[in-house]
Design an enzyme around this catalytic site. Sequence first.
Site, PDB file in Angstrom:
ATOM      1  NE  ARG A  62      10.898  -3.157   2.723  1.00 11.25           N
ATOM      2  CZ  ARG A  62       9.721  -3.272   3.329  1.00 11.25           C
ATOM      3  NH1 ARG A  62       9.568  -2.901   4.584  1.00 11.25           N
ATOM      4  NH2 ARG A  62       8.674  -3.737   2.685  1.00 11.25           N
ATOM      5  NE  ARG A  84       5.225  -8.464   1.853  1.00  8.88           N
ATOM      6  CZ  ARG A  84       5.542  -7.440   2.616  1.00  8.88           C
ATOM      7  NH1 ARG A  84       5.192  -7.435   3.882  1.00  8.88           N
ATOM      8  NH2 ARG A  84       6.176  -6.398   2.120  1.00  8.88           N
ATOM      9  CG  ASP A 119      -0.734   9.076   3.169  1.00  7.17           C
ATOM     10  OD1 ASP A 119      -0.249   7.948   3.412  1.00  7.17           O
ATOM     11  OD2 ASP A 119      -0.444  10.088   3.823  1.00  7.17           O
ATOM     12  CG  ASP A 127       6.014  -4.352   8.512  1.00  7.90           C
ATOM     13  OD1 ASP A 127       5.908  -3.385   9.272  1.00  7.90           O
ATOM     14  OD2 ASP A 127       5.290  -4.519   7.521  1.00  7.90           O
ATOM     15  N   GLY A 170       0.813  -1.219   0.000  1.00 10.78           N
ATOM     16  CA  GLY A 170       0.000   0.000   0.000  1.00 10.78           C
ATOM     17  C   GLY A 170       0.841   1.261   0.000  1.00 10.78           C
ATOM     18  NE  ARG A 171       3.643   1.818   5.250  1.00  9.63           N
ATOM     19  CZ  ARG A 171       4.120   2.045   6.435  1.00  9.63           C
ATOM     20  NH1 ARG A 171       4.528   3.237   6.744  1.00  9.63           N
ATOM     21  NH2 ARG A 171       4.190   1.088   7.337  1.00  9.63           N
ATOM     22  CG  ASP A 181       0.818  -8.589   6.872  1.00 11.84           C
ATOM     23  OD1 ASP A 181       0.340  -9.144   7.877  1.00 11.84           O
ATOM     24  OD2 ASP A 181       1.022  -7.366   6.812  1.00 11.84           O
ATOM     25  CE  LYS A 212       7.696   0.666   5.391  1.00 12.08           C
ATOM     26  NZ  LYS A 212       8.159  -0.282   6.417  1.00 12.08           N
TER      27      LYS A 212
HETATM   28  P1  AMP Z   1       2.065  -2.745   8.076  1.00  9.50           P
HETATM   29  O1  AMP Z   1       1.348  -2.368   9.313  1.00  9.50           O
HETATM   30  O2  AMP Z   1       3.209  -1.828   7.754  1.00  9.50           O
HETATM   31  O3  AMP Z   1       2.463  -4.179   8.019  1.00  9.50           O
HETATM   32  O4  AMP Z   1       1.032  -2.491   6.886  1.00  9.50           O
HETATM   33  C1  AMP Z   1      -0.143  -3.225   6.751  1.00  9.50           C
HETATM   34  C2  AMP Z   1      -0.781  -2.881   5.420  1.00  9.50           C
HETATM   35  O5  AMP Z   1      -1.169  -1.512   5.393  1.00  9.50           O
HETATM   36  C3  AMP Z   1       0.102  -3.079   4.216  1.00  9.50           C
HETATM   37  O6  AMP Z   1      -0.693  -3.539   3.159  1.00  9.50           O
HETATM   38  C4  AMP Z   1       0.627  -1.691   3.952  1.00  9.50           C
HETATM   39  O7  AMP Z   1       1.037  -1.539   2.616  1.00  9.50           O
HETATM   40  C5  AMP Z   1      -0.586  -0.848   4.276  1.00  9.50           C
HETATM   41  N1  AMP Z   1      -0.225   0.517   4.662  1.00  9.50           N
HETATM   42  C6  AMP Z   1       0.428   0.928   5.762  1.00  9.50           C
HETATM   43  N2  AMP Z   1       0.571   2.259   5.788  1.00  9.50           N
HETATM   44  C7  AMP Z   1      -0.009   2.741   4.658  1.00  9.50           C
HETATM   45  C8  AMP Z   1      -0.195   4.039   4.087  1.00  9.50           C
HETATM   46  N3  AMP Z   1       0.254   5.147   4.682  1.00  9.50           N
HETATM   47  N4  AMP Z   1      -0.847   4.112   2.916  1.00  9.50           N
HETATM   48  C9  AMP Z   1      -1.308   3.017   2.305  1.00  9.50           C
HETATM   49  N5  AMP Z   1      -1.168   1.783   2.771  1.00  9.50           N
HETATM   50  C10 AMP Z   1      -0.529   1.630   3.944  1.00  9.50           C
HETATM   51 MG    MG Z   2       3.637  -5.113   6.727  1.00 15.39          MG
END
Ligand code: AMP
Ligand code: MG
Length: 483
Positions: free
Chosen positions: A174, A181, A123, A260, A90-91, A250, A111
Site C-alpha cells: 500500500r 490517523r 494472526d 481502510d 496489527g497486520r 482510526d 499489509k
Molecule cells: P480494521 O478493521 O482493518 O480497521 O482493523 C482494526 C484493527 O485490527 C487494526 O489495529 C488492525 O491492525 C487490526 N487487525 C485487523 N485484522 C488483523 C489481523 N488479521 N491480525 C492482527 N490484527 C488485525
Molecule cells: Mg483500520
Amino acid sequence: MMDKGFNFKNSYIDLPDIFYTLVSPSKVPDPKLVILNNKLIEELGLKLDELQCEDGLAILSGNKAPKGAVTLAQAYAGHQFGNFTMLGDGRAILLGEHVTDEGNRFDIQLKGSGRTPYSRGGDGKASLGPMIREYIISEAMNGIGIPTVRSLSVVTTGEEVYRETRLPGAVLTRVASSHIRVGTFQYARGLNDIQDLKALADYTLERHYKDGIKEKNPYVYLLKEVIKKQATLISKWQLVGFIHGVMNTDNMTISGETIDYGPCAFMDTYNPETVFSSIDKYGRYSYENQPSMAEWDLARFAETLLPLLHDDMNEAIKIAQEAVSEFHNLYTKQWLSGMRKKLGLFNEEEADKNLIEGLLTIMKKYSADYTNTFRALTINKYEDTEIIDKEDFNQWINLWKERQSRQDEKEEAVLNLMKNNNPAVIPRNHRVEEALDYAVNKGDYSVLEKLLEVLSEPYSYSKEQEEYRAVKTKVNYRTFCGT
Ligand code: AMP
Ligand code: MG
C-alpha cells in the site's frame, strides 16, 4: 542506497519511541505475483523490471527488506463504532518513506505481513480476496479522482490463512502520503504527555501542512485544514455513491486520503439508507450518515488537540467547536458545487438545491440506479434509465433543460462538464465479485486485469465500458471486514 528504485528516508522513527515498534515482516514460503501496478510504479520512479523479478517479489512479500528500509508498525488508538480502543498496525508493516525525484514522500507499507506487537488476538495475515478487493476499489477511487491510498501490488504467500475456511494468504503493498490517523492523535492524547502530542502535531504539520508552521497558532491551522480536507473527501464520496462502511476514527487519515478498504462498496440503487457492511447492524455508517459521522470523528480529533489550541481550556474548547461546526458548511458547499457539475450547470441559482433534491427524490421513489441515471443524463440516453417512462422524471427533465438554458455555455461545454463529473463506470459489486472469484478460485487474473483497465478511466465513456454498467445487485449484498 537505491534498491528497485526505492529512495527511503525514514522520518517516522524520529518521533518519540511510543509511536511505533521496530518489527520485521514475517517470512513466507512461496511468493507469487498476482498484480503489479505499472502506472504507479512509474509515477513513483520505481523500477518495474527489478520489482518483477524474484528479488523484487521477495521485497513485496516481506521476505527481504529493501536497502534503506527501517521496518516498523505504527501505534494508534481509535473509536470503533463509538467505543474507544487501543489499536495499532496489527497486520501492516511500514517498509519506509519513499521520496520521489520531485520530492514527494510516500509511505510504502505491507499489509498482511505477519504479527506485530499490536496484533492482539489476530494472526497479522491477510487472505487473497480482500487484498485484491482493496486493490480494485482503491485504484477505482484514484481513477475517479478521489484522494486515496494506492495499491502497488498483491502477491500470494504460498501459505494458507485460517478464517471461517482455509484461504490463500496474500500481501498487499500500500502507498499513502502518510498513515497518520485521527486515531494516532487519540493515542498521543491518551498518553497524557503534552510533549508527545506536540511532537506528533509538529511532525504532521511538517509533513502535510507546512504552510501552517509560520501561523500564530499552527495547531489551530492544522485542525482547520484537516476539517477542510475531510469535507472535500466526504463530498466526493457522496457525489459518486461510495460507502466506506467503517468510518472509525482510526480509519480517518490526517492527509485526507481514503483509507481502510474493508467493507466498502458503491451504491447501485439510490437509497440514502444503504449499508453494506455486515457488522454495521444499526446503520451508523450508512450512505446518508457519512457526513455527520465524519464530523463526529473530527470532533474527536479536535478534542485531542485541545491542550495545543489555547492555554485556557475554555477558550480551547470554543476554538475547537467553532472549527468543527464549519465542517457542515464546507461539506454542503462542495457537495452542491459537485452536483451542479454533475448536472452540467456552470452558474449558480438559489433554486438549484431544489432541482437536485427533486431528482434524488425521483431516483429514490423508483429505486433508480445512481451512477446510470447520471450517465444517461450526461449522454442524453434517457432510455438507459429505468425511469424513462415516469411522468415526474420527464417533468424534472424539462425543468432541468430550462435551467440549463439560463446559462451561456454551449452544449459541448455542458457535455464535457458532465462527462468529467459523472463516471460512466464504477466497481459494481457483481463485477468485483466476479474478478475475485476468477482470481482466488481459478487462479485466472485476466478478469481482474480487464476490470482494472476499465475502471482506470471512468470518464472516457468508451465502448468497452458499456457492458460494465449493467446492474446485478444481490438482494441484501453484504461486505465483510477483510481480516
Ligand atoms: P480494521 O478493521 O482493518 O480497521 O482493523 C482494526 C484493527 O485490527 C487494526 O489495529 C488492525 O491492525 C487490526 N487487525 C485487523 N485484522 C488483523 C489481523 N488479521 N491480525 C492482527 N490484527 C488485525
Ligand atoms: Mg483500520
